[in-house]
Write a protein that holds these residues in place. Structure first.
Motif, PDB file in Angstrom:
ATOM      1  N   ILE A  58       6.773 -87.283  64.947  1.00 44.94           N
ATOM      2  CA  ILE A  58       6.921 -87.631  66.012  1.00 44.94           C
ATOM      3  C   ILE A  58       6.456 -86.333  66.574  1.00 44.94           C
ATOM      4  CG2 ILE A  58       7.064 -90.121  66.687  1.00 44.94           C
ATOM      5  CD1 ILE A  58      10.023 -88.938  68.266  1.00 44.94           C
ATOM      6  N   LYS A  61       4.860 -84.666  70.195  1.00 46.25           N
ATOM      7  CA  LYS A  61       5.604 -85.334  71.086  1.00 46.25           C
ATOM      8  C   LYS A  61       6.949 -84.006  71.866  1.00 46.25           C
ATOM      9  CE  LYS A  61       4.846 -90.397  70.423  1.00 46.25           C
ATOM     10  NZ  LYS A  61       3.379 -90.167  71.255  1.00 46.25           N
ATOM     11  N   THR A  64       6.193 -82.094  75.544  1.00 47.53           N
ATOM     12  CA  THR A  64       5.953 -83.488  76.763  1.00 47.53           C
ATOM     13  C   THR A  64       7.302 -84.120  76.756  1.00 47.53           C
ATOM     14  OG1 THR A  64       3.971 -84.118  75.493  1.00 47.53           O
ATOM     15  CG2 THR A  64       5.056 -86.133  76.832  1.00 47.53           C
TER      16      THR A  64
END
Length: 109
Positions: A58, A61, A64
């Motif tokens: 991940i 991410k 973000t």
């Protein structure tokens, strides 16, 4: 005491790494709380964390999450892919400690 949060898609693979990190912390006589969660639970646990470690799956991410938690006093770092795959808890723990220390040095200036 350090509070390290590991996050991945569902929390399962990082749970194995968290156990290895806990074992390393015990061996090294470090006072650390290390837990793994799905990244969807970060909002609930991020305030207590000194560092959030993202599983490599991940890594996309990270930006973000940095934006989402920019007003919180937490660093977000992606775990090295090789160390993650090898479940090298001691190496990941030492990398995490180094990152926490960098944060503390920045905050003290």
């Amino acid at each position: 005491m350090m509070n390290i949060v590991l996050a991945c898609q569902y929390g399962a693979s990082t749970d194995l790494l968290a156990v290895k990190m806990q074992e390393a912390a015990k061996r090294l006589q470090l006072d650390a709380v290390i837990n793994a969660y799905s990244f969807t639970r970060l909002e609930q646990v991020v305030d207590a964390a000194d560092l959030v470690l993202l599983g490599p799956q991940i890594r996309f991410k990270k930006k973000t999450l940095q934006e989402q938690f920019k007003d919180r006093n937490v660093e977000i770092m992606v775990v090295n892919t090789v160390d993650y795959g090898m479940l090298n808890g001691e190496k990941v723990l030492l990398d995490a400690i180094a990152e926490i220390q960098k944060k503390e040095n920045r905050n003290s200036h």
